[in-house]
Design a protein around this motif. Sequence first.
Motif, mmCIF file in Angstrom:
data_model
loop_
_atom_site.group_PDB
_atom_site.id
_atom_site.type_symbol
_atom_site.label_atom_id
_atom_site.label_comp_id
_atom_site.label_asym_id
_atom_site.label_seq_id
_atom_site.Cartn_x
_atom_site.Cartn_y
_atom_site.Cartn_z
ATOM 1 N N GLY A 276 0.815 -1.214 0.000
ATOM 2 C CA GLY A 276 0.000 0.000 0.000
ATOM 3 C C GLY A 276 0.849 1.264 0.000
ATOM 4 N N LEU A 277 1.865 1.292 0.851
ATOM 5 C CA LEU A 277 2.755 2.454 0.917
ATOM 6 C C LEU A 277 3.468 2.672 -0.412
ATOM 7 N N ARG A 278 3.997 1.593 -0.986
ATOM 8 C CA ARG A 278 4.739 1.720 -2.235
ATOM 9 C C ARG A 278 3.852 2.214 -3.374
ATOM 10 N N MET A 279 2.699 1.593 -3.512
ATOM 11 C CA MET A 279 1.847 1.923 -4.656
ATOM 12 C C MET A 279 1.254 3.327 -4.556
ATOM 13 N N GLU A 280 0.952 3.774 -3.348
ATOM 14 C CA GLU A 280 0.441 5.143 -3.189
ATOM 15 C C GLU A 280 1.512 6.162 -3.594
ATOM 16 N N LYS A 281 2.753 5.937 -3.195
ATOM 17 C CA LYS A 281 3.840 6.838 -3.571
ATOM 18 C C LYS A 281 4.101 6.780 -5.072
ATOM 19 N N GLN A 282 4.099 5.588 -5.635
ATOM 20 C CA GLN A 282 4.316 5.439 -7.075
ATOM 21 C C GLN A 282 3.221 6.157 -7.869
ATOM 22 N N ALA A 283 1.975 6.009 -7.435
ATOM 23 C CA ALA A 283 0.866 6.651 -8.139
ATOM 24 C C ALA A 283 0.934 8.167 -8.023
ATOM 25 N N SER A 284 1.337 8.661 -6.868
ATOM 26 C CA SER A 284 1.475 10.102 -6.682
ATOM 27 C C SER A 284 2.550 10.658 -7.617
ATOM 28 N N ASN A 285 3.690 9.981 -7.685
ATOM 29 C CA ASN A 285 4.747 10.396 -8.608
ATOM 30 C C ASN A 285 4.270 10.333 -10.057
ATOM 31 N N ALA A 286 3.543 9.260 -10.391
ATOM 32 C CA ALA A 286 3.091 9.065 -11.769
ATOM 33 C C ALA A 286 2.136 10.169 -12.206
ATOM 34 N N GLN A 287 1.242 10.559 -11.324
ATOM 35 C CA GLN A 287 0.284 11.611 -11.671
ATOM 36 C C GLN A 287 1.020 12.892 -12.074
ATOM 37 N N GLN A 288 2.002 13.267 -11.273
ATOM 38 C CA GLN A 288 2.696 14.527 -11.544
ATOM 39 C C GLN A 288 3.668 14.406 -12.718
ATOM 40 N N LEU A 289 4.282 13.245 -12.891
ATOM 41 C CA LEU A 289 5.145 13.052 -14.046
ATOM 42 C C LEU A 289 4.316 13.053 -15.330
ATOM 43 N N ALA A 290 3.136 12.438 -15.299
ATOM 44 C CA ALA A 290 2.266 12.417 -16.480
ATOM 45 C C ALA A 290 1.819 13.825 -16.849
ATOM 46 N N GLU A 291 1.520 14.651 -15.843
ATOM 47 C CA GLU A 291 1.127 16.032 -16.118
ATOM 48 C C GLU A 291 2.277 16.797 -16.766
ATOM 49 N N PHE A 292 3.493 16.535 -16.305
ATOM 50 C CA PHE A 292 4.667 17.170 -16.921
ATOM 51 C C PHE A 292 4.824 16.723 -18.374
ATOM 52 N N LEU A 293 4.748 15.429 -18.622
ATOM 53 C CA LEU A 293 4.914 14.904 -19.975
ATOM 54 C C LEU A 293 3.826 15.428 -20.905
ATOM 55 N N ASN A 294 2.615 15.533 -20.382
ATOM 56 C CA ASN A 294 1.478 15.959 -21.197
ATOM 57 C C ASN A 294 1.661 17.376 -21.730
ATOM 58 N N GLY A 295 2.488 18.177 -21.059
ATOM 59 C CA GLY A 295 2.709 19.551 -21.501
ATOM 60 C C GLY A 295 4.047 19.772 -22.183
ATOM 61 N N HIS A 296 4.797 18.700 -22.425
ATOM 62 C CA HIS A 296 6.141 18.850 -22.995
ATOM 63 C C HIS A 296 6.082 18.931 -24.510
ATOM 64 N N SER A 297 6.880 19.798 -25.096
ATOM 65 C CA SER A 297 6.848 20.027 -26.540
ATOM 66 C C SER A 297 7.351 18.833 -27.341
ATOM 67 N N LYS A 298 8.144 17.947 -26.709
ATOM 68 C CA LYS A 298 8.681 16.794 -27.431
ATOM 69 C C LYS A 298 7.811 15.543 -27.278
ATOM 70 N N VAL A 299 6.652 15.699 -26.612
ATOM 71 C CA VAL A 299 5.733 14.574 -26.391
ATOM 72 C C VAL A 299 4.482 14.787 -27.225
ATOM 73 N N ARG A 300 4.177 13.801 -28.071
ATOM 74 C CA ARG A 300 3.026 13.904 -28.969
ATOM 75 C C ARG A 300 1.724 13.512 -28.281
ATOM 76 N N ALA A 301 1.771 12.513 -27.392
ATOM 77 C CA ALA A 301 0.566 12.049 -26.701
ATOM 78 C C ALA A 301 0.980 11.376 -25.402
ATOM 79 N N THR A 302 0.189 11.581 -24.363
ATOM 80 C CA THR A 302 0.445 10.961 -23.063
ATOM 81 C C THR A 302 -0.772 10.146 -22.653
ATOM 82 N N HIS A 303 -0.541 8.882 -22.303
ATOM 83 C CA HIS A 303 -1.619 7.993 -21.870
ATOM 84 C C HIS A 303 -1.420 7.684 -20.382
#
Length: 412
Positions: A276-303
């Motif tokens: 539970g501890l690991r997955m909650e931290k991983q998901a929190s990191n993933a949410q913010q990393l995905a938001e960063f990727l979604n706005g990056h000029s070198k990224v065409r699409a983020t899933h």
Amino acid sequence: MKHKDFSPESLAISGGHDPGSANNSIKPPIYQTSTFKFNTAEEGKAFFEKAKGDAPLEERNASLIYTRLNHPNAITAEFRLAQLDGAEDAAFFESGMAAISTGILTFCHAGDLILMSSPLYGGTDTFIKKHAVQFGIEWAEFEPGASAEDIRQLIKAHPKAGRLKMIYLETPANPTLSLTDIEMIKDLRDELAPEAIIAVDNTYMGPVFQKPLAHGADLNLYSATKYIGGHSDIIAGAASGSEKVIREVKKKRAILGNTASPFTSWLLSRSMETIGLRMEKQASNAQQLAEFLNGHSKVRATHYLGLLDSSDPLYPLFKKQNTSGGAMIAFEVDGGQQEAFRFLNALNLAHLAISLGSTETLVSHPFTMSSSNMDEADRLKNGITPALIRVSVGIENLQDLIKDFDQALNSI
């Protein structure tokens, strides 16, 4: 208080182990033995009868005979996973593909039909399409986003519709994160093939963020190497479900000889204490990393499921089946395979490796790696393109991850 009075999260910490049975050791010892002594010949006979018959789970677990069949470390690990999954019983295997292939071969025989979602993990896709067919098991496949009517007509039109014995789903799918409505599939199964088993590969969400059994699945499958193990130091697979279903799976497991070893099972028990501890931290990191990727000029699409908003047609299904966006991201770089490789080769903190679900961030290229054994046409029609990158987000410092991905993307 009894087990039923505590939450699954608590039972995953110490459940399934009685310290009094092991010199009051808080942690279970590793039972590194191949066989177990019978006190009398009559007891040995009774144990064999219970192991192969329909005895209650508690009696079967107490009837220790031979480690290929069962052992104390497996009993502890399987109890903990069953609690996390909301299942009556669970089974651990020596790999994820061992769990998947055993589950399929338990319920499907020559002349039977498997209906499968698409895409599936490349190993599963290959097993069903190129190996199960050698046993006379046929398959049919529905596309992401297929409606109930689409799937109904697909089943009815198949010459083996009357022999449909398993509906195999992977949701979210590897690597595209496409979703399948488990309850919709259950309704179709009940209408068209009531005896068919619904199996769901739940590897991407783990036992923390999705409960397929609660939505109508009969068999919950995992590569336990991933989030359940969580440290890139175990190869294992898992299944959970009703006592009736898992009893049949364990019978097949015993014959195929792929029961998880005592040490593997011990490591899995350890890992479930922190899942539970690991997955909650991983998901929190993933949410913010995905938001960063979604706005990056070198990224065409983020899933990433956590990027879905209420206007997306998949949003209601995501909210129904999942309690988090999870920690898996797929994104397409602006370019093709050459640009994808340039990005991968420029990473410094994230590791270029297959597998997922570990404490470290793992990045890979599905088109040439984990999905490469799928036919190219199947890869492309499912969005597994040469530009696609798969990311399993770990528990590192988030800003370090963002800096690493930013500099690697800017190398393109």
